[in-house]
Design an enzyme around this catalytic site. Sequence first.
Site, PDB file in Angstrom:
ATOM      1  N   GLY A 212       0.748  -1.187   0.072  1.00 26.67           N
ATOM      2  CA  GLY A 212       0.144   0.173   0.104  1.00 26.67           C
ATOM      3  C   GLY A 212       0.803   1.228  -0.140  1.00 26.67           C
ATOM      4  N   ASN A 213       0.204   2.321   0.468  1.00 25.61           N
ATOM      5  CA  ASN A 213       1.005   3.592   0.260  1.00 25.61           C
ATOM      6  C   ASN A 213       0.256   4.429   1.555  1.00 25.61           C
ATOM      7  OD1 ASN A 213      -1.043   5.439  -0.993  1.00 25.61           O
ATOM      8  ND2 ASN A 213      -0.669   3.992  -2.806  1.00 25.61           N
ATOM      9  N   ARG A 214       0.927   5.545   1.808  1.00 27.94           N
ATOM     10  CA  ARG A 214       0.485   6.452   2.896  1.00 27.94           C
ATOM     11  C   ARG A 214      -0.600   7.540   2.582  1.00 27.94           C
ATOM     12  NH1 ARG A 214       5.870   8.678   4.721  1.00 27.94           N
ATOM     13  NH2 ARG A 214       4.359   9.664   6.349  1.00 27.94           N
ATOM     14  N   SER A 215      -1.196   7.618   1.100  1.00 27.93           N
ATOM     15  CA  SER A 215      -1.968   8.587   0.739  1.00 27.93           C
ATOM     16  C   SER A 215      -3.313   8.553   1.893  1.00 27.93           C
ATOM     17  CB  SER A 215      -2.689   8.247  -0.761  1.00 27.93           C
ATOM     18  OG  SER A 215      -3.730   9.094  -0.867  1.00 27.93           O
ATOM     19  N   ALA A 279      -3.284   7.837  -4.977  1.00 33.18           N
ATOM     20  CA  ALA A 279      -2.172   7.314  -5.392  1.00 33.18           C
ATOM     21  C   ALA A 279      -2.270   6.006  -5.850  1.00 33.18           C
ATOM     22  CB  ALA A 279      -1.236   7.270  -3.935  1.00 33.18           C
TER      23      ALA A 279
END
Length: 406
Positions: A212-215, A279
Amino acid sequence: MDRSDKPRVVLGVSGGIAAYKACELLRRLTESGHDVRVVPTGSALRFVGEPTWAALSGNPVTTGVWEDVHEVPHVRIGQEADLVVVAPATADTLARAAHGLADDLLTNTLLTARCPVVFAPAMHTEMWEHPATAENVATLRRRGAVVIEPAVGRLTGKDTGKGRLPDPGEIFEVCRRVLARGAAPGRDLAGRHVVISAGGTREPLDPVRFLGNRSSGRQGYALARTAVARGARVTLVAANTALPDPAGADVVPVGTAVQLREAVLKAAEDADAVVMAAAVADFRPAHYAQGKIKKREGQEPEPVALVRNPDVLAELSAARPRPGQVVVGFAAETDDVLANGRAKLARKGCDLLVVNEVGEDKTFGAEENEAVVLGADGSETPVPHGPKEALADTVWDAVVHLLNAG
Ligand code: CTP
């Protein structure tokens, strides 16, 4: 602040069970420094009584035109208002407003008001979908009112569907945005359908893990809120966000990049503009393990093989499902921000690219943002550090400019 300096808001309340939620909206408005005059309809008072409105607003409460006649309230309240918000707006109130009836104080106020007007309808799905209501809503929108789409969910009784009053905190956000923009160019997205992607995709490795990502989704949600306040019909494709649904936006929840692509392309078919604020993971695991991946004593883990995800922004920019559609991308860069942004704008083929600098302590999850909006025409609009809504408004200004020029 003296009462006379405060922005004046008229809160119209009509007779639906959701009237009790207007108490929360009233609190938010008064606590944030607005002078609120509540104008309930007669039937609203059957749900929530006059003392509640008077105590929470600190102002007298009048329903008919025959009270305090010497003060001519049926004309004055509307004339003096900076904003009129009707929440909940029943099918009956929408009909009376659309037809210009003036049979109580609220409808008189709506006729005399020259300020922005926001309606937050709440009713049963059948009533919302009835052609009579649909035409009344279209009439009000055509005249410049912001009519917030109702939320989907539990209605009075056992049924669920479209027709719920949106969260009062989110109606408050719409009011705040509409007030901030003032009367004139406020609803420049009226009649437009815009699609926004927000959040960050998650690419599953096994049933419990994902890449995943931090958005956080905050920038995309700010875009949705500001677009609602500017009169647009908004579809918000939300990837793994933990934020309340913006009032009036049609929220489509998604998980992975592939799901996001499907939802965005479908919504884009009749969209005037698509803003890709999400993102989107560029890669996903090549294999999904049906069972949880276990560690094995004495053995190193297997490397994770990745495959490319579809590039939704590039695909949309090339396809333009609707002629004249404006496509906007976002880019998060750590170095050579402007040069990388220009190159990405050309590579992706979009009309506008919003470039911001990211790092450990910048942008992700924050309330504020700083960016440059690059145009395919060579334009460059810096947006100073400030609320994500200010950046959102700059993006919509650029989108409106392109839509009107096209
Ligand atoms: N995007 C997309 N589909 C992807 C990846 C990104 O639609 N598979 C969109 C994002 O929503 C964003 C823009 O493309 O609007 C920029 O994404 P980014 O990943 O920063 O661009 P890349 O071309 O992947 O560049 P980089 O070389 O920095 O990874």
